[in-house]
Design a protein around this motif. Structure first.
Motif, mmCIF file in Angstrom:
data_model
loop_
_atom_site.group_PDB
_atom_site.id
_atom_site.type_symbol
_atom_site.label_atom_id
_atom_site.label_comp_id
_atom_site.label_asym_id
_atom_site.label_seq_id
_atom_site.Cartn_x
_atom_site.Cartn_y
_atom_site.Cartn_z
ATOM 1 N N PHE A 29 19.835 -9.106 7.227
ATOM 2 C CA PHE A 29 18.477 -9.107 6.672
ATOM 3 C C PHE A 29 17.431 -8.840 7.737
ATOM 4 C CE2 PHE A 29 15.259 -10.085 3.624
ATOM 5 C CZ PHE A 29 14.252 -10.722 4.327
ATOM 6 N N SER A 30 17.599 -9.392 8.926
ATOM 7 C CA SER A 30 16.567 -9.255 9.955
ATOM 8 C C SER A 30 16.379 -7.804 10.400
ATOM 9 C CB SER A 30 16.900 -10.143 11.153
ATOM 10 O OG SER A 30 18.125 -9.739 11.746
ATOM 11 N N PHE A 31 17.340 -6.947 10.092
ATOM 12 C CA PHE A 31 17.236 -5.543 10.475
ATOM 13 C C PHE A 31 16.525 -4.706 9.419
ATOM 14 C CE2 PHE A 31 19.827 -5.562 14.242
ATOM 15 C CZ PHE A 31 20.682 -6.630 14.071
ATOM 16 N N TYR A 32 16.318 -5.280 8.242
ATOM 17 C CA TYR A 32 15.807 -4.500 7.118
ATOM 18 C C TYR A 32 14.296 -4.368 7.155
ATOM 19 C CZ TYR A 32 20.346 -5.855 5.010
ATOM 20 O OH TYR A 32 21.669 -6.078 4.752
ATOM 21 N N THR A 33 13.801 -3.220 6.748
ATOM 22 C CA THR A 33 12.404 -3.075 6.366
ATOM 23 C C THR A 33 12.289 -3.468 4.897
ATOM 24 O OG1 THR A 33 11.846 -1.363 7.972
ATOM 25 C CG2 THR A 33 10.552 -1.413 5.951
ATOM 26 N N MET A 34 11.337 -4.334 4.589
ATOM 27 C CA MET A 34 11.169 -4.857 3.232
ATOM 28 C C MET A 34 9.756 -4.558 2.746
ATOM 29 S SD MET A 34 14.074 -6.430 2.670
ATOM 30 C CE MET A 34 13.640 -7.351 1.195
ATOM 31 N N GLY A 35 9.614 -4.410 1.445
ATOM 32 C CA GLY A 35 8.281 -4.164 0.918
ATOM 33 C C GLY A 35 8.196 -4.360 -0.568
ATOM 34 N N TRP A 36 7.017 -4.031 -1.079
ATOM 35 C CA TRP A 36 6.722 -4.172 -2.499
ATOM 36 C C TRP A 36 6.052 -2.918 -3.037
ATOM 37 C CZ3 TRP A 36 8.170 -8.567 -5.144
ATOM 38 C CH2 TRP A 36 8.529 -9.673 -4.370
ATOM 39 N N TYR A 37 6.438 -2.563 -4.238
ATOM 40 C CA TYR A 37 5.755 -1.573 -5.044
ATOM 41 C C TYR A 37 5.312 -2.271 -6.333
ATOM 42 C CZ TYR A 37 6.966 2.864 -2.690
ATOM 43 O OH TYR A 37 7.056 3.924 -1.817
ATOM 44 N N ARG A 38 4.463 -1.622 -7.081
ATOM 45 C CA ARG A 38 4.105 -2.108 -8.405
ATOM 46 C C ARG A 38 3.922 -0.939 -9.356
ATOM 47 N NH1 ARG A 38 -2.028 -4.440 -7.207
ATOM 48 N NH2 ARG A 38 -3.060 -2.400 -6.901
ATOM 49 N N GLN A 39 4.075 -1.231 -10.636
ATOM 50 C CA GLN A 39 3.917 -0.197 -11.655
ATOM 51 C C GLN A 39 3.235 -0.796 -12.870
ATOM 52 O OE1 GLN A 39 7.517 1.874 -12.794
ATOM 53 N NE2 GLN A 39 6.347 3.646 -13.487
ATOM 54 N N ALA A 40 2.052 -0.277 -13.154
ATOM 55 C CA ALA A 40 1.320 -0.680 -14.348
ATOM 56 C C ALA A 40 1.735 0.215 -15.518
ATOM 57 C CB ALA A 40 -0.179 -0.575 -14.097
ATOM 58 N N PRO A 41 1.551 -0.258 -16.752
ATOM 59 C CA PRO A 41 1.938 0.547 -17.916
ATOM 60 C C PRO A 41 1.255 1.906 -17.906
ATOM 61 C CG PRO A 41 1.446 -1.697 -18.573
ATOM 62 C CD PRO A 41 1.054 -1.586 -17.136
ATOM 63 N N GLY A 42 2.053 2.959 -18.054
ATOM 64 C CA GLY A 42 1.513 4.311 -18.104
ATOM 65 C C GLY A 42 1.193 4.927 -16.760
ATOM 66 N N ASP A 43 1.388 4.150 -15.678
ATOM 67 C CA ASP A 43 1.077 4.650 -14.339
ATOM 68 C C ASP A 43 2.354 4.899 -13.538
ATOM 69 O OD1 ASP A 43 -1.917 2.616 -13.700
ATOM 70 O OD2 ASP A 43 -1.579 4.421 -14.928
ATOM 71 N N GLN A 44 2.193 5.674 -12.467
ATOM 72 C CA GLN A 44 3.306 5.855 -11.544
ATOM 73 C C GLN A 44 3.463 4.615 -10.673
ATOM 74 O OE1 GLN A 44 2.538 9.499 -9.352
ATOM 75 N NE2 GLN A 44 3.611 10.706 -10.896
ATOM 76 N N ARG A 45 4.653 4.467 -10.100
ATOM 77 C CA ARG A 45 4.889 3.351 -9.198
ATOM 78 C C ARG A 45 4.018 3.519 -7.955
ATOM 79 N NH1 ARG A 45 10.953 1.055 -8.496
ATOM 80 N NH2 ARG A 45 10.667 1.065 -10.767
ATOM 81 N N GLU A 46 3.369 2.430 -7.554
ATOM 82 C CA GLU A 46 2.412 2.447 -6.448
ATOM 83 C C GLU A 46 2.919 1.553 -5.320
ATOM 84 O OE1 GLU A 46 -2.289 1.147 -5.709
ATOM 85 O OE2 GLU A 46 -1.133 0.259 -7.326
ATOM 86 N N TRP A 47 2.934 2.063 -4.108
ATOM 87 C CA TRP A 47 3.323 1.258 -2.957
ATOM 88 C C TRP A 47 2.237 0.219 -2.667
ATOM 89 C CZ3 TRP A 47 0.820 1.178 1.875
ATOM 90 C CH2 TRP A 47 1.464 0.386 2.850
ATOM 91 N N VAL A 48 2.652 -1.013 -2.318
ATOM 92 C CA VAL A 48 1.718 -2.115 -2.112
ATOM 93 C C VAL A 48 1.687 -2.573 -0.649
ATOM 94 C CG1 VAL A 48 1.192 -4.511 -2.722
ATOM 95 C CG2 VAL A 48 1.971 -2.910 -4.491
ATOM 96 N N ALA A 49 2.867 -2.904 -0.104
ATOM 97 C CA ALA A 49 2.905 -3.495 1.245
ATOM 98 C C ALA A 49 4.297 -3.359 1.822
ATOM 99 C CB ALA A 49 2.495 -4.959 1.202
ATOM 100 N N VAL A 50 4.371 -3.443 3.162
ATOM 101 C CA VAL A 50 5.646 -3.337 3.859
ATOM 102 C C VAL A 50 5.631 -4.229 5.095
ATOM 103 C CG1 VAL A 50 4.938 -1.372 5.261
ATOM 104 C CG2 VAL A 50 7.364 -1.709 4.754
ATOM 105 N N VAL A 51 6.806 -4.760 5.444
ATOM 106 C CA VAL A 51 6.993 -5.475 6.705
ATOM 107 C C VAL A 51 8.285 -4.962 7.327
ATOM 108 C CG1 VAL A 51 8.091 -7.453 5.524
ATOM 109 C CG2 VAL A 51 7.150 -7.728 7.835
ATOM 110 N N ASP A 52 8.219 -4.571 8.597
ATOM 111 C CA ASP A 52 9.419 -4.014 9.217
ATOM 112 C C ASP A 52 10.214 -5.107 9.925
ATOM 113 O OD1 ASP A 52 7.731 -2.384 12.049
ATOM 114 O OD2 ASP A 52 8.249 -4.488 11.713
ATOM 115 N N SER A 53 11.290 -4.716 10.581
ATOM 116 C CA SER A 53 12.179 -5.695 11.201
ATOM 117 C C SER A 53 11.500 -6.438 12.346
ATOM 118 C CB SER A 53 13.450 -5.012 11.693
ATOM 119 O OG SER A 53 13.138 -3.995 12.625
ATOM 120 N N GLY A 54 10.465 -5.851 12.913
ATOM 121 C CA GLY A 54 9.739 -6.505 13.990
ATOM 122 C C GLY A 54 8.580 -7.365 13.527
ATOM 123 N N GLY A 55 8.353 -7.375 12.209
ATOM 124 C CA GLY A 55 7.278 -8.181 11.650
ATOM 125 C C GLY A 55 5.952 -7.450 11.489
#
Length: 114
Positions: A29-55
């Motif tokens: 897990f500590s090597f992974y880049t992790m993040g969040w996307y979101r998708q509202a009804p009728g919209d494309q998926r939107e990138w929200v935030a990211v945290v990399d392995s270094g924080g």
């Protein structure tokens, strides 16, 4: 095979807060880049935030200053603290992991409404 399980979504009034969690399987897990996307009804998926392995973190302009992404490597978990929520933040929020390939969680609904 990596699995991601999100939790923490729900209904909140405008101006309120929620914290989303995303637990990942696997021992690297500590090597992974992790993040969040979101998708509202009728919209494309939107990138929200990211945290990399270094924080290091980065945010979409629409959430900067209101949302905070963090990770706890001991718990294999990434969090999204969402403050000052607005109706336009209503969406299904998806956690993702990027390590050689991209893995997705099942999504959790966030509804901001009075």
């Amino acid at each position: 095979q990596v699995q991601l399980v999100e939790s923490g979504g729900g209904l909140v009034q405008p101006g309120g807060s929620l914290r989303l969690s995303c637990a990942a399987s696997g021992s690297r897990f500590s090597f992974y880049t992790m993040g969040w996307y979101r998708q509202a009804p009728g919209d494309q998926r939107e990138w929200v935030a990211v945290v990399d392995s270094g924080g290091s973190t980065n945010y979409a302009d629409s959430v900067k200053g209101r949302f905070t992404i963090s990770r706890d490597n001991a718990k294999n978990t990434v969090y999204l603290q969402m403050n000052s929520l607005k109706p336009e933040d209503t969406a299904v929020y998806y956690c993702y992991l990027n390590y050689a390939k991209v893995y997705w969680g099942q999504g959790t609904q966030v509804t901001v409404s009075s």
